[in-house]
Design a protein around this motif. Sequence first.
Motif, PDB file in Angstrom:
ATOM      1  N   ASN A  39      73.717 -13.628-111.327  1.00 25.34           N
ATOM      2  CA  ASN A  39      73.997 -12.458-112.344  1.00 25.34           C
ATOM      3  C   ASN A  39      75.514 -13.139-113.002  1.00 25.34           C
ATOM      4  OD1 ASN A  39      71.938 -10.710-111.945  1.00 25.34           O
ATOM      5  ND2 ASN A  39      73.298  -9.805-110.186  1.00 25.34           N
ATOM      6  N   ALA A  40      75.425 -13.199-114.208  1.00 29.13           N
ATOM      7  CA  ALA A  40      76.201 -13.745-115.236  1.00 29.13           C
ATOM      8  C   ALA A  40      76.621 -13.046-116.538  1.00 29.13           C
ATOM      9  CB  ALA A  40      76.276 -15.082-115.307  1.00 29.13           C
ATOM     10  N   VAL A  41      77.552 -13.095-117.102  1.00 24.37           N
ATOM     11  CA  VAL A  41      77.598 -12.521-118.259  1.00 24.37           C
ATOM     12  C   VAL A  41      76.989 -13.515-119.482  1.00 24.37           C
ATOM     13  CG1 VAL A  41      79.349 -12.078-120.432  1.00 24.37           C
ATOM     14  CG2 VAL A  41      80.159 -11.540-117.931  1.00 24.37           C
ATOM     15  N   CYS A  42      76.030 -12.859-120.020  1.00 22.70           N
ATOM     16  CA  CYS A  42      74.900 -13.490-120.771  1.00 22.70           C
ATOM     17  C   CYS A  42      75.440 -13.548-122.170  1.00 22.70           C
ATOM     18  CB  CYS A  42      73.523 -13.109-120.679  1.00 22.70           C
ATOM     19  SG  CYS A  42      73.142 -13.474-118.688  1.00 22.70           S
ATOM     20  N   GLY A  43      76.158 -12.642-122.614  1.00 21.15           N
ATOM     21  CA  GLY A  43      76.712 -12.637-123.976  1.00 21.15           C
ATOM     22  C   GLY A  43      77.612 -11.432-124.043  1.00 21.15           C
ATOM     23  N   LYS A  44      78.757 -11.671-125.236  1.00 17.67           N
ATOM     24  CA  LYS A  44      79.842 -10.729-125.104  1.00 17.67           C
ATOM     25  C   LYS A  44      80.112 -10.476-126.796  1.00 17.67           C
ATOM     26  CE  LYS A  44      82.536 -14.650-123.789  1.00 17.67           C
ATOM     27  NZ  LYS A  44      83.612 -14.987-122.936  1.00 17.67           N
ATOM     28  N   GLN A  84      70.268 -11.841-115.054  1.00 20.58           N
ATOM     29  CA  GLN A  84      70.036 -13.096-114.354  1.00 20.58           C
ATOM     30  C   GLN A  84      70.043 -14.262-115.169  1.00 20.58           C
ATOM     31  OE1 GLN A  84      66.843 -12.528-111.635  1.00 20.58           O
ATOM     32  NE2 GLN A  84      68.121 -11.504-110.316  1.00 20.58           N
ATOM     33  N   THR A  85      70.295 -15.398-114.778  1.00 26.06           N
ATOM     34  CA  THR A  85      70.579 -16.791-115.631  1.00 26.06           C
ATOM     35  C   THR A  85      70.444 -17.960-114.475  1.00 26.06           C
ATOM     36  OG1 THR A  85      70.997 -18.075-117.295  1.00 26.06           O
ATOM     37  CG2 THR A  85      72.752 -17.077-116.043  1.00 26.06           C
ATOM     38  N   LYS A  86      69.822 -18.950-114.831  1.00 29.23           N
ATOM     39  CA  LYS A  86      69.837 -20.133-114.151  1.00 29.23           C
ATOM     40  C   LYS A  86      71.033 -21.144-114.471  1.00 29.23           C
ATOM     41  CE  LYS A  86      64.823 -20.243-113.667  1.00 29.23           C
ATOM     42  NZ  LYS A  86      63.763 -21.042-114.036  1.00 29.23           N
ATOM     43  N   VAL A  87      71.902 -21.535-113.241  1.00 33.25           N
ATOM     44  CA  VAL A  87      72.503 -22.386-113.487  1.00 33.25           C
ATOM     45  C   VAL A  87      72.558 -23.558-112.467  1.00 33.25           C
ATOM     46  CG1 VAL A  87      74.592 -20.754-113.961  1.00 33.25           C
ATOM     47  CG2 VAL A  87      74.376 -21.436-111.706  1.00 33.25           C
ATOM     48  N   ARG A 118      65.307 -11.132-119.939  1.00 37.85           N
ATOM     49  CA  ARG A 118      65.574  -9.858-120.675  1.00 37.85           C
ATOM     50  C   ARG A 118      65.198  -8.759-119.760  1.00 37.85           C
ATOM     51  NH1 ARG A 118      67.805  -9.506-125.881  1.00 37.85           N
ATOM     52  NH2 ARG A 118      67.995 -11.463-126.771  1.00 37.85           N
ATOM     53  N   ASP A 119      64.563  -9.006-118.678  1.00 36.60           N
ATOM     54  CA  ASP A 119      64.397  -8.004-117.649  1.00 36.60           C
ATOM     55  C   ASP A 119      65.716  -7.465-116.753  1.00 36.60           C
ATOM     56  OD1 ASP A 119      61.568  -8.149-118.107  1.00 36.60           O
ATOM     57  OD2 ASP A 119      61.166  -9.501-116.683  1.00 36.60           O
ATOM     58  N   GLY A 120      66.006  -6.487-116.722  1.00 38.79           N
ATOM     59  CA  GLY A 120      66.957  -6.100-115.870  1.00 38.79           C
ATOM     60  C   GLY A 120      68.312  -6.039-116.466  1.00 38.79           C
ATOM     61  N   LEU A 121      68.590  -6.239-117.770  1.00 40.07           N
ATOM     62  CA  LEU A 121      69.789  -6.502-118.422  1.00 40.07           C
ATOM     63  C   LEU A 121      70.775  -5.205-118.055  1.00 40.07           C
ATOM     64  CD1 LEU A 121      69.129  -8.586-121.854  1.00 40.07           C
ATOM     65  CD2 LEU A 121      70.172  -9.449-119.692  1.00 40.07           C
TER      66      LEU A 121
END
Length: 177
Positions: free
Chosen positions: A15-20, A145-148, A103-106
Amino acid sequence: MSTEKDYRAREIITNAVCGKGSKYSQTTFTIFPGNRPTTIGGCWVMNHTFEAQLVGDAVEVVGNFDINVWYSYDGNSETAIAKDTVSYSESIPLRDLDPHCTRDGLRVSAKAVQQPNCLDANVVDNGSEILVRVEKELYVEIIGQTKVWVLTVDAPNFKDVEDDGEDDVYEEDDFED
């Protein structure tokens, strides 16, 4: 000593900040007092509430607050308070939007960096209206959720390291200025 083969990369889902984004705004609201004001004694804003949701690549913030204007009337011989609940809607564009974020669960997080505040209040239209200018600043984040990719290193083999069982202890006198 580490060699190249000891280093690896691993893909992690987190989980991460994906936009602000943030937005400062000034808006003028019209208040209709019960009497014809002579002068304004004060103005304050309170009871601010809002909700936020993702709409495309922006966050839509919808909220309201109460405006209270203390004013004098009848040749400054009487005072009263004009109260009104006003609504607003702000579209806050997102920056640093992660294209890999699912986009799921944002989750949308929003906060008021600066609560609504009265900048000025003026009597207009022969005393039938009061114009109130309010400022506020909102900040939003999209969390998902994102991949790093992370660099990993094999753990050292501690069996090969001799330990004499004593911890290194240093006295203050061991260090020179």
